[in-house]
Write a protein that holds these residues in place. Sequence first.
Motif, PDB file in Angstrom:
ATOM      1  N   THR A   5     162.364   7.775  -6.449  1.00  0.00           N
ATOM      2  CA  THR A   5     162.078   6.632  -5.589  1.00  0.00           C
ATOM      3  C   THR A   5     162.333   5.415  -6.457  1.00  0.00           C
ATOM      4  O   THR A   5     161.747   5.286  -7.535  1.00  0.00           O
ATOM      5  CB  THR A   5     160.633   6.644  -5.077  1.00  0.00           C
ATOM      6  OG1 THR A   5     160.428   7.812  -4.275  1.00  0.00           O
ATOM      7  CG2 THR A   5     160.350   5.400  -4.235  1.00  0.00           C
ATOM      8  N   ALA A   6     163.246   4.566  -6.029  1.00  0.00           N
ATOM      9  CA  ALA A   6     163.702   3.470  -6.884  1.00  0.00           C
ATOM     10  C   ALA A   6     163.737   2.163  -6.107  1.00  0.00           C
ATOM     11  O   ALA A   6     163.713   2.143  -4.872  1.00  0.00           O
ATOM     12  CB  ALA A   6     165.086   3.781  -7.455  1.00  0.00           C
ATOM     13  N   LYS A   7     163.816   1.080  -6.862  1.00  0.00           N
ATOM     14  CA  LYS A   7     163.856  -0.257  -6.269  1.00  0.00           C
ATOM     15  C   LYS A   7     165.045  -1.009  -6.842  1.00  0.00           C
ATOM     16  O   LYS A   7     165.235  -1.073  -8.061  1.00  0.00           O
ATOM     17  CB  LYS A   7     162.555  -1.004  -6.564  1.00  0.00           C
ATOM     18  CG  LYS A   7     162.428  -2.338  -5.854  1.00  0.00           C
ATOM     19  CD  LYS A   7     161.049  -2.945  -6.086  1.00  0.00           C
ATOM     20  CE  LYS A   7     160.889  -4.246  -5.315  1.00  0.00           C
ATOM     21  NZ  LYS A   7     159.549  -4.844  -5.542  1.00  0.00           N
ATOM     22  N   HIS A   8     165.857  -1.572  -5.939  1.00  0.00           N
ATOM     23  CA  HIS A   8     166.991  -2.403  -6.343  1.00  0.00           C
ATOM     24  C   HIS A   8     166.862  -3.720  -5.602  1.00  0.00           C
ATOM     25  O   HIS A   8     166.993  -3.765  -4.378  1.00  0.00           O
ATOM     26  CB  HIS A   8     168.320  -1.723  -6.004  1.00  0.00           C
ATOM     27  CG  HIS A   8     169.515  -2.497  -6.471  1.00  0.00           C
ATOM     28  ND1 HIS A   8     170.199  -3.361  -5.657  1.00  0.00           N
ATOM     29  CD2 HIS A   8     170.131  -2.545  -7.694  1.00  0.00           C
ATOM     30  CE1 HIS A   8     171.193  -3.910  -6.328  1.00  0.00           C
ATOM     31  NE2 HIS A   8     171.182  -3.430  -7.568  1.00  0.00           N
ATOM     32  N   GLY A   9     166.561  -4.786  -6.314  1.00  0.00           N
ATOM     33  CA  GLY A   9     166.228  -6.046  -5.639  1.00  0.00           C
ATOM     34  C   GLY A   9     164.941  -5.848  -4.859  1.00  0.00           C
ATOM     35  O   GLY A   9     163.926  -5.428  -5.409  1.00  0.00           O
ATOM     36  N   LEU A  39     158.151  11.655   0.623  1.00  0.00           N
ATOM     37  CA  LEU A  39     157.354  12.656   1.320  1.00  0.00           C
ATOM     38  C   LEU A  39     158.068  13.158   2.561  1.00  0.00           C
ATOM     39  O   LEU A  39     158.041  14.360   2.870  1.00  0.00           O
ATOM     40  CB  LEU A  39     155.981  12.083   1.695  1.00  0.00           C
ATOM     41  CG  LEU A  39     154.968  11.923   0.557  1.00  0.00           C
ATOM     42  CD1 LEU A  39     153.739  11.162   1.045  1.00  0.00           C
ATOM     43  CD2 LEU A  39     154.571  13.277  -0.017  1.00  0.00           C
ATOM     44  N   ASP A  40     158.713  12.256   3.280  1.00  0.00           N
ATOM     45  CA  ASP A  40     159.440  12.648   4.491  1.00  0.00           C
ATOM     46  C   ASP A  40     160.681  13.466   4.152  1.00  0.00           C
ATOM     47  O   ASP A  40     161.041  14.399   4.878  1.00  0.00           O
ATOM     48  CB  ASP A  40     159.832  11.417   5.305  1.00  0.00           C
ATOM     49  CG  ASP A  40     158.637  10.649   5.849  1.00  0.00           C
ATOM     50  OD1 ASP A  40     157.563  11.269   6.001  1.00  0.00           O
ATOM     51  OD2 ASP A  40     158.769   9.446   6.109  1.00  0.00           O
ATOM     52  N   CYS A  41     161.332  13.128   3.038  1.00  0.00           N
ATOM     53  CA  CYS A  41     162.496  13.902   2.590  1.00  0.00           C
ATOM     54  C   CYS A  41     162.091  15.328   2.237  1.00  0.00           C
ATOM     55  O   CYS A  41     162.748  16.298   2.641  1.00  0.00           O
ATOM     56  CB  CYS A  41     163.148  13.229   1.393  1.00  0.00           C
ATOM     57  SG  CYS A  41     163.972  11.665   1.748  1.00  0.00           S
ATOM     58  N   ILE A  42     161.009  15.459   1.481  1.00  0.00           N
ATOM     59  CA  ILE A  42     160.536  16.787   1.077  1.00  0.00           C
ATOM     60  C   ILE A  42     160.177  17.614   2.308  1.00  0.00           C
ATOM     61  O   ILE A  42     160.468  18.817   2.375  1.00  0.00           O
ATOM     62  CB  ILE A  42     159.334  16.656   0.126  1.00  0.00           C
ATOM     63  CG1 ILE A  42     159.780  16.024  -1.198  1.00  0.00           C
ATOM     64  CG2 ILE A  42     158.685  18.020  -0.129  1.00  0.00           C
ATOM     65  CD1 ILE A  42     158.634  15.652  -2.124  1.00  0.00           C
ATOM     66  N   PRO A  75     158.003   8.982  -8.297  1.00  0.00           N
ATOM     67  CA  PRO A  75     158.807   9.647  -7.272  1.00  0.00           C
ATOM     68  C   PRO A  75     158.079   9.789  -5.941  1.00  0.00           C
ATOM     69  O   PRO A  75     158.704   9.720  -4.876  1.00  0.00           O
ATOM     70  CB  PRO A  75     159.145  11.003  -7.897  1.00  0.00           C
ATOM     71  CG  PRO A  75     158.322  11.114  -9.122  1.00  0.00           C
ATOM     72  CD  PRO A  75     157.913   9.756  -9.536  1.00  0.00           C
ATOM     73  N   ILE A  76     156.769   9.995  -6.000  1.00  0.00           N
ATOM     74  CA  ILE A  76     155.932   9.939  -4.791  1.00  0.00           C
ATOM     75  C   ILE A  76     154.920   8.819  -5.040  1.00  0.00           C
ATOM     76  O   ILE A  76     153.853   9.044  -5.613  1.00  0.00           O
ATOM     77  CB  ILE A  76     155.226  11.284  -4.528  1.00  0.00           C
ATOM     78  CG1 ILE A  76     156.271  12.397  -4.340  1.00  0.00           C
ATOM     79  CG2 ILE A  76     154.335  11.190  -3.285  1.00  0.00           C
ATOM     80  CD1 ILE A  76     155.676  13.780  -4.153  1.00  0.00           C
ATOM     81  N   PRO A  77     155.254   7.582  -4.643  1.00  0.00           N
ATOM     82  CA  PRO A  77     154.415   6.430  -5.016  1.00  0.00           C
ATOM     83  C   PRO A  77     152.996   6.483  -4.470  1.00  0.00           C
ATOM     84  O   PRO A  77     152.074   5.979  -5.111  1.00  0.00           O
ATOM     85  CB  PRO A  77     155.181   5.239  -4.422  1.00  0.00           C
ATOM     86  CG  PRO A  77     156.586   5.719  -4.268  1.00  0.00           C
ATOM     87  CD  PRO A  77     156.471   7.175  -3.940  1.00  0.00           C
ATOM     88  N   VAL A 116     148.289   6.546  -9.062  1.00  0.00           N
ATOM     89  CA  VAL A 116     149.698   6.801  -9.374  1.00  0.00           C
ATOM     90  C   VAL A 116     150.466   5.527  -9.720  1.00  0.00           C
ATOM     91  O   VAL A 116     150.404   4.531  -9.003  1.00  0.00           O
ATOM     92  CB  VAL A 116     150.379   7.529  -8.199  1.00  0.00           C
ATOM     93  CG1 VAL A 116     151.889   7.649  -8.432  1.00  0.00           C
ATOM     94  CG2 VAL A 116     149.767   8.918  -8.012  1.00  0.00           C
ATOM     95  N   ILE A 117     151.196   5.594 -10.832  1.00  0.00           N
ATOM     96  CA  ILE A 117     152.162   4.558 -11.215  1.00  0.00           C
ATOM     97  C   ILE A 117     153.441   5.257 -11.672  1.00  0.00           C
ATOM     98  O   ILE A 117     153.461   6.476 -11.848  1.00  0.00           O
ATOM     99  CB  ILE A 117     151.641   3.626 -12.328  1.00  0.00           C
ATOM    100  CG1 ILE A 117     151.308   4.425 -13.607  1.00  0.00           C
ATOM    101  CG2 ILE A 117     150.431   2.823 -11.849  1.00  0.00           C
ATOM    102  CD1 ILE A 117     150.980   3.563 -14.815  1.00  0.00           C
ATOM    103  N   GLY A 118     154.502   4.477 -11.889  1.00  0.00           N
ATOM    104  CA  GLY A 118     155.787   5.055 -12.247  1.00  0.00           C
ATOM    105  C   GLY A 118     156.127   4.931 -13.716  1.00  0.00           C
ATOM    106  O   GLY A 118     155.376   4.370 -14.531  1.00  0.00           O
ATOM    107  N   HIS A 119     157.293   5.449 -14.053  1.00  0.00           N
ATOM    108  CA  HIS A 119     157.878   5.352 -15.390  1.00  0.00           C
ATOM    109  C   HIS A 119     157.989   3.889 -15.803  1.00  0.00           C
ATOM    110  O   HIS A 119     158.444   3.046 -15.041  1.00  0.00           O
ATOM    111  CB  HIS A 119     159.268   6.002 -15.334  1.00  0.00           C
ATOM    112  CG  HIS A 119     160.061   5.934 -16.582  1.00  0.00           C
ATOM    113  ND1 HIS A 119     159.698   6.593 -17.734  1.00  0.00           N
ATOM    114  CD2 HIS A 119     161.243   5.298 -16.856  1.00  0.00           C
ATOM    115  CE1 HIS A 119     160.616   6.375 -18.662  1.00  0.00           C
ATOM    116  NE2 HIS A 119     161.554   5.590 -18.169  1.00  0.00           N
TER     117      HIS A 119
END
Length: 289
Positions: A5-9, A39-42, A75-77, A116-119
């Motif tokens: 799960t990523a953020k661009h802009g 979650l919806d993808c999984i 990946p699962i925020p 939960v937090i990310g890398h």
Amino acid sequence: MKFVTAKHGERVFVGVVLEQTNMVVDLPKADETIPNVMLDCIALGDLFIHKVEQLLRTPKEEWMYRLENVQLLAPIPRPSKNIFCIGKNYADHAAEMGSVADRENMIVFSKAPTTVIGHEEPILRHEDVTGQLDYEGELAVVIGKKGKAIEKERALEYVFGYTIINDVTARDLQERHKQYLLGKSLDSSCPMGPWIVHRSAISNPNSLRIETKVNGEVRQHASTEQFIFKIETIISTISKGMTLEPGDIIATGTPAGVGKGMNPPRFLQSGDVIEITVENIGTLRNRVQ
């Protein structure tokens, strides 16, 4: 496949990392039928994997960003329920904590979804709450399909993939309250990521090297071969009377080498950098704020 799960802009999206080119494919941009939430993808199961495989046969430049140009979120925020955690699943960790590992009955506790937090996101120091913030490097399992009373022999069929978790723990809160929840559930106490590696890329999750470094110093070095309870047993035991659902997360326990187990104890301080590496997955890196 490494799913992120990523953020661009301002755009947040579900993507897959192309390791050879260091690019990230924006999956919903490539195929509008792919959900924009992990979650919806999984929950789509094999259909999701099939769609991604089809896209990756002929990836187009307009679907992709360079990996260094996106922010990797967890990946699962926001998990849909608490993260399941297995306590004292390595005998040497149980010993360093002053106890003997129970080889018949698992310790199971949980961390709140708000942890939960990310890398590369900061771990809050929480100086007003705890003086004993500690790290725990762990392999985590992400469930891929709904199941109850799952047989051990079929348990890995219910796995979507694997990621890394730092089970950050306030040891003093854990002892003071005589249970795990508060000491395990401070905000930012569950760094996760940097991605989920699909189960097809991990032939044996019960045989992976795991290492934790604090400020470059190796603190934990072990293998999941040392599990007291293998992943199949963990999934089977949890599901005996409880339904596991797509996107559920299970942290499988930490090896010896935590700060609490040292003499004298060495707890986390502001500025400390924790790097957890799991074989065939990658490295999760976070700094204490």
